[in-house]
Design a protein around this motif. Sequence first.
Motif, PDB file in Angstrom:
ATOM      1  N   PRO A 244      37.595  -3.983 -22.486  1.00  0.00           N
ATOM      2  CA  PRO A 244      37.461  -3.107 -21.311  1.00  0.00           C
ATOM      3  C   PRO A 244      36.522  -3.704 -20.268  1.00  0.00           C
ATOM      4  O   PRO A 244      35.457  -4.237 -20.596  1.00  0.00           O
ATOM      5  CB  PRO A 244      36.886  -1.819 -21.919  1.00  0.00           C
ATOM      6  CG  PRO A 244      37.367  -1.824 -23.339  1.00  0.00           C
ATOM      7  CD  PRO A 244      37.346  -3.260 -23.754  1.00  0.00           C
ATOM      8  N   ASN A 245      36.970  -3.628 -19.017  1.00  0.00           N
ATOM      9  CA  ASN A 245      36.198  -4.132 -17.873  1.00  0.00           C
ATOM     10  C   ASN A 245      35.907  -5.619 -17.956  1.00  0.00           C
ATOM     11  O   ASN A 245      34.950  -6.102 -17.328  1.00  0.00           O
ATOM     12  CB  ASN A 245      34.881  -3.360 -17.720  1.00  0.00           C
ATOM     13  CG  ASN A 245      35.103  -1.890 -17.470  1.00  0.00           C
ATOM     14  OD1 ASN A 245      35.961  -1.503 -16.674  1.00  0.00           O
ATOM     15  ND2 ASN A 245      34.347  -1.054 -18.172  1.00  0.00           N
ATOM     16  N   ALA A 246      36.743  -6.366 -18.688  1.00  0.00           N
ATOM     17  CA  ALA A 246      36.484  -7.805 -18.816  1.00  0.00           C
ATOM     18  C   ALA A 246      37.740  -8.647 -18.921  1.00  0.00           C
ATOM     19  O   ALA A 246      37.817  -9.720 -18.318  1.00  0.00           O
ATOM     20  CB  ALA A 246      35.581  -8.081 -20.024  1.00  0.00           C
ATOM     21  N   SER A 247      38.752  -8.219 -19.670  1.00  0.00           N
ATOM     22  CA  SER A 247      39.927  -9.075 -19.853  1.00  0.00           C
ATOM     23  C   SER A 247      41.143  -8.256 -20.272  1.00  0.00           C
ATOM     24  O   SER A 247      41.018  -7.177 -20.866  1.00  0.00           O
ATOM     25  CB  SER A 247      39.665 -10.162 -20.906  1.00  0.00           C
ATOM     26  OG  SER A 247      39.428  -9.596 -22.175  1.00  0.00           O
ATOM     27  N   PHE A 248      42.310  -8.781 -19.920  1.00  0.00           N
ATOM     28  CA  PHE A 248      43.562  -8.156 -20.342  1.00  0.00           C
ATOM     29  C   PHE A 248      44.631  -9.226 -20.519  1.00  0.00           C
ATOM     30  O   PHE A 248      44.481 -10.364 -20.068  1.00  0.00           O
ATOM     31  CB  PHE A 248      44.026  -7.082 -19.354  1.00  0.00           C
ATOM     32  CG  PHE A 248      44.307  -7.580 -17.957  1.00  0.00           C
ATOM     33  CD1 PHE A 248      45.583  -7.993 -17.582  1.00  0.00           C
ATOM     34  CD2 PHE A 248      43.310  -7.593 -16.997  1.00  0.00           C
ATOM     35  CE1 PHE A 248      45.852  -8.432 -16.296  1.00  0.00           C
ATOM     36  CE2 PHE A 248      43.560  -8.015 -15.704  1.00  0.00           C
ATOM     37  CZ  PHE A 248      44.828  -8.439 -15.346  1.00  0.00           C
ATOM     38  N   GLU A 249      45.681  -8.836 -21.194  1.00  0.00           N
ATOM     39  CA  GLU A 249      46.837  -9.703 -21.409  1.00  0.00           C
ATOM     40  C   GLU A 249      47.910  -9.305 -20.413  1.00  0.00           C
ATOM     41  O   GLU A 249      48.218  -8.113 -20.270  1.00  0.00           O
ATOM     42  CB  GLU A 249      47.351  -9.529 -22.843  1.00  0.00           C
ATOM     43  CG  GLU A 249      48.294 -10.595 -23.333  1.00  0.00           C
ATOM     44  CD  GLU A 249      48.620 -10.403 -24.803  1.00  0.00           C
ATOM     45  OE1 GLU A 249      48.225 -11.267 -25.604  1.00  0.00           O
ATOM     46  OE2 GLU A 249      49.258  -9.383 -25.145  1.00  0.00           O
ATOM     47  N   MET A 250      48.460 -10.285 -19.689  1.00  0.00           N
ATOM     48  CA  MET A 250      49.463 -10.008 -18.666  1.00  0.00           C
ATOM     49  C   MET A 250      50.777 -10.663 -19.031  1.00  0.00           C
ATOM     50  O   MET A 250      50.816 -11.834 -19.445  1.00  0.00           O
ATOM     51  CB  MET A 250      48.995 -10.523 -17.300  1.00  0.00           C
ATOM     52  CG  MET A 250      50.014 -10.286 -16.181  1.00  0.00           C
ATOM     53  SD  MET A 250      49.387 -10.761 -14.538  1.00  0.00           S
ATOM     54  CE  MET A 250      49.273 -12.532 -14.696  1.00  0.00           C
ATOM     55  N   ILE A 251      51.874  -9.901 -18.865  1.00  0.00           N
ATOM     56  CA  ILE A 251      53.221 -10.446 -19.037  1.00  0.00           C
ATOM     57  C   ILE A 251      53.755 -10.790 -17.663  1.00  0.00           C
ATOM     58  O   ILE A 251      53.934  -9.915 -16.814  1.00  0.00           O
ATOM     59  CB  ILE A 251      54.176  -9.439 -19.710  1.00  0.00           C
ATOM     60  CG1 ILE A 251      53.566  -8.826 -20.955  1.00  0.00           C
ATOM     61  CG2 ILE A 251      55.505 -10.117 -20.034  1.00  0.00           C
ATOM     62  CD1 ILE A 251      54.399  -7.716 -21.544  1.00  0.00           C
ATOM     63  N   GLY A 252      54.012 -12.057 -17.420  1.00  0.00           N
ATOM     64  CA  GLY A 252      54.634 -12.488 -16.183  1.00  0.00           C
ATOM     65  C   GLY A 252      56.068 -12.890 -16.428  1.00  0.00           C
ATOM     66  O   GLY A 252      56.544 -12.895 -17.565  1.00  0.00           O
ATOM     67  N   PRO A 253      56.792 -13.243 -15.392  1.00  0.00           N
ATOM     68  CA  PRO A 253      58.188 -13.666 -15.572  1.00  0.00           C
ATOM     69  C   PRO A 253      58.316 -14.977 -16.327  1.00  0.00           C
ATOM     70  O   PRO A 253      59.418 -15.356 -16.733  1.00  0.00           O
ATOM     71  CB  PRO A 253      58.705 -13.802 -14.134  1.00  0.00           C
ATOM     72  CG  PRO A 253      57.492 -13.955 -13.300  1.00  0.00           C
ATOM     73  CD  PRO A 253      56.395 -13.216 -13.975  1.00  0.00           C
ATOM     74  N   ASN A 254      57.195 -15.687 -16.532  1.00  0.00           N
ATOM     75  CA  ASN A 254      57.235 -16.944 -17.277  1.00  0.00           C
ATOM     76  C   ASN A 254      56.410 -16.883 -18.552  1.00  0.00           C
ATOM     77  O   ASN A 254      56.094 -17.916 -19.135  1.00  0.00           O
ATOM     78  CB  ASN A 254      56.741 -18.101 -16.399  1.00  0.00           C
ATOM     79  CG  ASN A 254      55.293 -17.932 -15.989  1.00  0.00           C
ATOM     80  OD1 ASN A 254      54.793 -16.809 -15.896  1.00  0.00           O
ATOM     81  ND2 ASN A 254      54.609 -19.031 -15.717  1.00  0.00           N
ATOM     82  N   GLY A 255      56.037 -15.693 -19.003  1.00  0.00           N
ATOM     83  CA  GLY A 255      55.342 -15.597 -20.281  1.00  0.00           C
ATOM     84  C   GLY A 255      54.075 -14.783 -20.224  1.00  0.00           C
ATOM     85  O   GLY A 255      53.799 -14.078 -19.246  1.00  0.00           O
ATOM     86  N   ILE A 256      53.292 -14.874 -21.285  1.00  0.00           N
ATOM     87  CA  ILE A 256      52.102 -14.058 -21.481  1.00  0.00           C
ATOM     88  C   ILE A 256      50.858 -14.925 -21.327  1.00  0.00           C
ATOM     89  O   ILE A 256      50.803 -16.047 -21.829  1.00  0.00           O
ATOM     90  CB  ILE A 256      52.115 -13.403 -22.879  1.00  0.00           C
ATOM     91  CG1 ILE A 256      53.354 -12.498 -23.037  1.00  0.00           C
ATOM     92  CG2 ILE A 256      50.853 -12.609 -23.127  1.00  0.00           C
ATOM     93  CD1 ILE A 256      53.546 -11.951 -24.431  1.00  0.00           C
ATOM     94  N   GLN A 257      49.851 -14.397 -20.626  1.00  0.00           N
ATOM     95  CA  GLN A 257      48.594 -15.111 -20.486  1.00  0.00           C
ATOM     96  C   GLN A 257      47.449 -14.121 -20.418  1.00  0.00           C
ATOM     97  O   GLN A 257      47.631 -12.934 -20.124  1.00  0.00           O
ATOM     98  CB  GLN A 257      48.594 -16.001 -19.252  1.00  0.00           C
ATOM     99  CG  GLN A 257      48.776 -15.289 -17.934  1.00  0.00           C
ATOM    100  CD  GLN A 257      48.913 -16.261 -16.771  1.00  0.00           C
ATOM    101  OE1 GLN A 257      48.008 -17.027 -16.497  1.00  0.00           O
ATOM    102  NE2 GLN A 257      50.060 -16.237 -16.110  1.00  0.00           N
ATOM    103  N   THR A 258      46.255 -14.633 -20.696  1.00  0.00           N
ATOM    104  CA  THR A 258      45.050 -13.821 -20.647  1.00  0.00           C
ATOM    105  C   THR A 258      44.416 -13.920 -19.272  1.00  0.00           C
ATOM    106  O   THR A 258      44.327 -14.998 -18.686  1.00  0.00           O
ATOM    107  CB  THR A 258      44.045 -14.290 -21.711  1.00  0.00           C
ATOM    108  OG1 THR A 258      44.615 -14.110 -23.015  1.00  0.00           O
ATOM    109  CG2 THR A 258      42.741 -13.507 -21.620  1.00  0.00           C
ATOM    110  N   VAL A 259      43.992 -12.772 -18.734  1.00  0.00           N
ATOM    111  CA  VAL A 259      43.289 -12.701 -17.456  1.00  0.00           C
ATOM    112  C   VAL A 259      41.897 -12.149 -17.714  1.00  0.00           C
ATOM    113  O   VAL A 259      41.738 -11.132 -18.404  1.00  0.00           O
ATOM    114  CB  VAL A 259      44.033 -11.797 -16.453  1.00  0.00           C
ATOM    115  CG1 VAL A 259      43.234 -11.646 -15.161  1.00  0.00           C
ATOM    116  CG2 VAL A 259      45.421 -12.350 -16.164  1.00  0.00           C
TER     117      VAL A 259
END
Length: 475
Positions: A244-259
Amino acid sequence: MAGGGTGGTGVGPVTGFGSVIVNGVHYDDGAIDNTSFFDDHGRNKSGLTAGMMVAIFGSINGANGTADNITVLRHVDGPMDDNGVDLATSRLKVMGQDIVVDASTVFDNIITSLADLRALQGANVSHPELEVHGSADNNGVIHASFIHKWADDRVAGRDVQVRGTLAGPPTATTFVVGRKTVDFTGVPLPAGVSVGKFVEVKGSLNPVDNVLLATSVKLEDATGGQPSGSRAEVEGYVNRVLTPNASFEMIGPNGIQTVTWTTGTTAFTGGTGADIRAGVKVEVEGTRKVGGALAATKIEIRRASNIKFETTVINPQPSTLTLFGKTVTVNALTQYKDSRSINPLKTFGQANILPGDTLEVSAFLDNTTGPASIIATRVERIDPFTQNDRHILQGPVESFLQGGPDLFILGIDVLGAVVPAVFLNTDETTMTQAQFFQVLEDNRVAGKTTIVKARGTSSNPMSANEVQIEPTVDN
């Protein structure tokens, strides 16, 4: 995905030309040729159109960039399923994948709406071959940015493709992407393919059971092999919050990455850090860290485009349009397309809009600032109306007279029974005036927003000859 340059990447829908514009960055594509443009359907860069998902590798310097190579990112490509269109939920099923359509989805090659596809399919007689671009949310639902029809019906033996996360652990010979079973017998499975991983599968459909017979399986790397320190601008959906308030996992059209993001340092628009939760659409700008995570310098919360105008524009300005007397703001992420039947302009943009042009504009209501503003996500120039009662206004119902006929959308009084109007439900079946306004009342009591599309004059009050309840698409 093709290997890339060392300066930066942009992943998202094409929003305009003159260069190739993605996520507000204008990429100089002068060096792009057939050796640096990648598309499985044999397009070259002249075949790009607004709404197509692409990954651009090159360099980024503020709002400008240089493209070293461009890869087209189709999410699913294949025949529509039986009962493939649900107008009541604005959804489509292709190759077992759930796809949602909103006002900003670009339709291509004769089709203009889900209703066209339903009519084309008939009583499951035809299964149109479709190419769908977009991003999947945390539930695996693809939010379509572009839909192209390749054929009116299934083509025997045609190559198909699906991209997405594995719904469960693979067996010795199969796994499932969305609801599509993939048989990878005889195809080497890349190391690391497991439940929740993002893969691209190509192959053909077994005519007996519609299982996808894979000819290739690729585990996608959303970072594209970018070295640390490189810039990236990516659109996608929050899959889950990691910290929380620090990082999340994002699904983009080219895959998954950590933000990763930092309170007080990362800039937010369209919302705040409190809005970061599973299923939220975001556009992230940042710098690649060692290990591949994207350290966000800016996060834009993207809202669903449930507002729509089809009308003539008055007094267009560099950053605004006046439609139905309402000020609509455009920004760097607004998509532009010219669809006039005579001399459409490929490089169409805000500067090309003239007073009296007929526009189809998709937008959302940004209520994070006061007063709330209408933000355009897509602006399309279309042919002029041949009748003065064909203008369209769509948006959330703010208030209404119980039983009708008056209802208000964006402060505009829609007089639904003056002509008198035809009343339609979300599935386009007819309703009585009493039934229509009872739905509005039931939703009001339940605390639900009702989206209504009205067709009629461009005046206020509006004389509507048709009003229809529209599905509410979230984010």
